[in-house]
Design a protein around this motif. Structure first.
Motif, PDB file in Angstrom:
ATOM      1  N   LYS A  44       0.735  -1.286  -0.056  1.00 30.29           N
ATOM      2  CA  LYS A  44      -0.001  -0.064  -0.094  1.00 30.29           C
ATOM      3  C   LYS A  44       1.049   1.259  -0.083  1.00 30.29           C
ATOM      4  O   LYS A  44       1.733   1.381  -0.972  1.00 30.29           O
ATOM      5  N   ASP A  45       0.849   2.075   0.983  1.00 31.11           N
ATOM      6  CA  ASP A  45       1.344   3.407   1.079  1.00 31.11           C
ATOM      7  C   ASP A  45       2.746   3.068   2.105  1.00 31.11           C
ATOM      8  O   ASP A  45       3.495   4.152   2.114  1.00 31.11           O
ATOM      9  N   ALA A  46       2.818   1.992   2.681  1.00 33.34           N
ATOM     10  CA  ALA A  46       4.116   1.605   3.655  1.00 33.34           C
ATOM     11  C   ALA A  46       5.285   1.347   3.022  1.00 33.34           C
ATOM     12  O   ALA A  46       4.976   0.439   2.067  1.00 33.34           O
ATOM     13  N   ALA A  99       7.501   3.120   7.737  1.00 30.46           N
ATOM     14  CA  ALA A  99       7.019   4.573   7.578  1.00 30.46           C
ATOM     15  C   ALA A  99       5.853   4.597   6.451  1.00 30.46           C
ATOM     16  O   ALA A  99       5.809   3.387   5.635  1.00 30.46           O
ATOM     17  N   GLY A 100       4.920   5.396   6.791  1.00 30.70           N
ATOM     18  CA  GLY A 100       3.810   5.397   5.870  1.00 30.70           C
ATOM     19  C   GLY A 100       2.501   4.471   5.860  1.00 30.70           C
ATOM     20  O   GLY A 100       2.759   3.351   6.626  1.00 30.70           O
ATOM     21  N   GLY A 101       1.415   4.717   5.577  1.00 34.34           N
ATOM     22  CA  GLY A 101       0.565   3.757   5.437  1.00 34.34           C
ATOM     23  C   GLY A 101      -0.170   3.651   7.177  1.00 34.34           C
ATOM     24  O   GLY A 101       0.239   4.503   7.853  1.00 34.34           O
ATOM     25  N   GLY A 102      -0.990   2.682   7.141  1.00 35.57           N
ATOM     26  CA  GLY A 102      -1.531   2.262   8.585  1.00 35.57           C
ATOM     27  C   GLY A 102      -0.663   1.089   8.873  1.00 35.57           C
ATOM     28  O   GLY A 102       0.362   0.620   8.341  1.00 35.57           O
ATOM     29  N   GLY A 105      -0.849  -2.089   6.506  1.00 35.81           N
ATOM     30  CA  GLY A 105       0.239  -1.823   5.386  1.00 35.81           C
ATOM     31  C   GLY A 105       1.509  -2.064   5.698  1.00 35.81           C
ATOM     32  O   GLY A 105       2.406  -2.544   5.278  1.00 35.81           O
ATOM     33  N   GLN A 106       1.922  -1.621   7.096  1.00 36.08           N
ATOM     34  CA  GLN A 106       3.226  -1.586   7.387  1.00 36.08           C
ATOM     35  C   GLN A 106       3.547  -3.109   7.720  1.00 36.08           C
ATOM     36  O   GLN A 106       4.780  -3.496   7.535  1.00 36.08           O
ATOM     37  N   ALA A 107       2.615  -3.852   8.278  1.00 40.47           N
ATOM     38  CA  ALA A 107       2.898  -5.244   8.585  1.00 40.47           C
ATOM     39  C   ALA A 107       3.233  -6.071   7.339  1.00 40.47           C
ATOM     40  O   ALA A 107       3.993  -6.889   7.348  1.00 40.47           O
ATOM     41  N   GLY A 108       2.377  -5.725   6.227  1.00 42.68           N
ATOM     42  CA  GLY A 108       2.461  -6.272   4.967  1.00 42.68           C
ATOM     43  C   GLY A 108       3.925  -6.067   4.041  1.00 42.68           C
ATOM     44  O   GLY A 108       4.570  -6.774   3.822  1.00 42.68           O
ATOM     45  N   ALA A 109       4.316  -4.715   4.474  1.00 39.06           N
ATOM     46  CA  ALA A 109       5.491  -4.273   4.094  1.00 39.06           C
ATOM     47  C   ALA A 109       6.639  -4.943   4.717  1.00 39.06           C
ATOM     48  O   ALA A 109       7.687  -5.274   4.012  1.00 39.06           O
ATOM     49  N   LEU A 110       6.345  -5.043   6.207  1.00 34.48           N
ATOM     50  CA  LEU A 110       7.628  -5.848   6.907  1.00 34.48           C
ATOM     51  C   LEU A 110       7.730  -7.236   6.528  1.00 34.48           C
ATOM     52  O   LEU A 110       8.730  -7.691   6.356  1.00 34.48           O
ATOM     53  N   ASP A 138       2.580  -6.731  -3.338  1.00 36.25           N
ATOM     54  CA  ASP A 138       1.335  -6.735  -3.480  1.00 36.25           C
ATOM     55  C   ASP A 138       0.824  -5.242  -4.285  1.00 36.25           C
ATOM     56  O   ASP A 138       1.130  -4.359  -3.533  1.00 36.25           O
ATOM     57  N   PRO A 139       0.410  -5.207  -5.560  1.00 40.21           N
ATOM     58  CA  PRO A 139       0.430  -3.953  -6.219  1.00 40.21           C
ATOM     59  C   PRO A 139      -1.097  -3.232  -5.950  1.00 40.21           C
ATOM     60  O   PRO A 139      -1.011  -2.142  -6.181  1.00 40.21           O
ATOM     61  N   ARG A 140      -1.766  -3.769  -5.007  1.00 41.03           N
ATOM     62  CA  ARG A 140      -3.077  -2.891  -4.658  1.00 41.03           C
ATOM     63  C   ARG A 140      -2.822  -1.848  -3.927  1.00 41.03           C
ATOM     64  O   ARG A 140      -2.198  -1.867  -2.814  1.00 41.03           O
ATOM     65  N   VAL A 141      -3.486  -0.603  -4.352  1.00 37.46           N
ATOM     66  CA  VAL A 141      -3.137   0.458  -3.602  1.00 37.46           C
ATOM     67  C   VAL A 141      -4.360   1.213  -3.628  1.00 37.46           C
ATOM     68  O   VAL A 141      -5.368   0.950  -4.431  1.00 37.46           O
ATOM     69  N   VAL A 142      -4.734   2.362  -2.774  1.00 38.85           N
ATOM     70  CA  VAL A 142      -5.924   3.148  -2.746  1.00 38.85           C
ATOM     71  C   VAL A 142      -6.088   3.694  -4.094  1.00 38.85           C
ATOM     72  O   VAL A 142      -5.352   4.602  -4.309  1.00 38.85           O
ATOM     73  N   GLU A 143      -7.451   3.635  -4.504  1.00 43.05           N
ATOM     74  CA  GLU A 143      -7.664   4.214  -5.856  1.00 43.05           C
ATOM     75  C   GLU A 143      -7.826   5.900  -5.457  1.00 43.05           C
ATOM     76  O   GLU A 143      -8.491   6.223  -4.288  1.00 43.05           O
ATOM     77  N   ARG A 144      -7.436   6.580  -6.384  1.00 43.09           N
ATOM     78  CA  ARG A 144      -7.367   8.149  -6.167  1.00 43.09           C
ATOM     79  C   ARG A 144      -8.641   8.491  -6.344  1.00 43.09           C
ATOM     80  O   ARG A 144      -9.580   8.040  -7.093  1.00 43.09           O
ATOM     81  N   LYS A 145      -8.842   9.908  -5.734  1.00 35.65           N
ATOM     82  CA  LYS A 145     -10.356  10.565  -6.095  1.00 35.65           C
ATOM     83  C   LYS A 145     -10.273  11.186  -7.253  1.00 35.65           C
ATOM     84  O   LYS A 145      -9.199  11.713  -7.841  1.00 35.65           O
TER      85      LYS A 145
END
Length: 161
Positions: A44-46, A99-102, A105-110, A138-145
């Protein structure tokens, strides 16, 4: 290459090809002068910068113990999955900066970073980590507004009159 007329000729050609084939390329472990392996994991963003070295299994995240940083047991289980798959639980000390995300996401990045570190530390673990899907980002990220919309896809309420 000899002409193949029977099944026996085919077996001979396959055996000769196997003997003449070059051996598989063996990757060297990538470690620094302190015996650590480094990798970056993302989700995600992490993003997580991860160092592992042989040790007692202590995991430190942003200077805190893993139980203090990731309070939810599900997140700690997620982080320990690469060690469980490779049967290396309790053999490596992990020092990470996230750093970044929640927290999720940080656990997934780790997890991604630990998997890549293990791959760098012991290249023979690559197949088991790859089969488990831990080396793939994992390529899934939040879709932009989008403009003209209330959220990414939600439109404003339509009023006929």
């Amino acid at each position: 290459m000899a002409e193949i007329k029977s099944f026996e000729d085919l077996k001979k050609n396959v055996a000769e090809a196997a003997v003449s084939a070059e051996p598989a390329v063996v990757r060297e472990p990538q470690r620094d002068k302190f015996g650590r392996a480094y990798a970056t994991g993302r989700r995600k963003d992490a993003s997580a910068r991860v160092w592992i070295k042989a040790g007692s299994g202590k995991i430190t995240v942003n200077g805190k113990d893993v139980e203090a940083y990731f309070a939810r047991p599900v997140l700690r289980m997620l982080i320990n999955q690469p060690f469980a798959v490779t049967n290396r639980a309790g053999q490596f000390d992990v020092v990470a900066t996230v750093a970044g995300g929640g927290l999720s996401g940080q656990a997934g990045a780790l997890r991604h970073g630990i998997s890549r570190c293990l791959d760098n530390y012991e290249p023979e673990l690559h197949t088991s980590l790859k089969r488990a899907g831990f080396l793939t980002r994992d390529p899934r990220v939040v879709e932009r507004k989008k403009y003209g919309k209330a959220k990414a896809r939600r439109s404003y309420q339509f009023s006929k009159r």
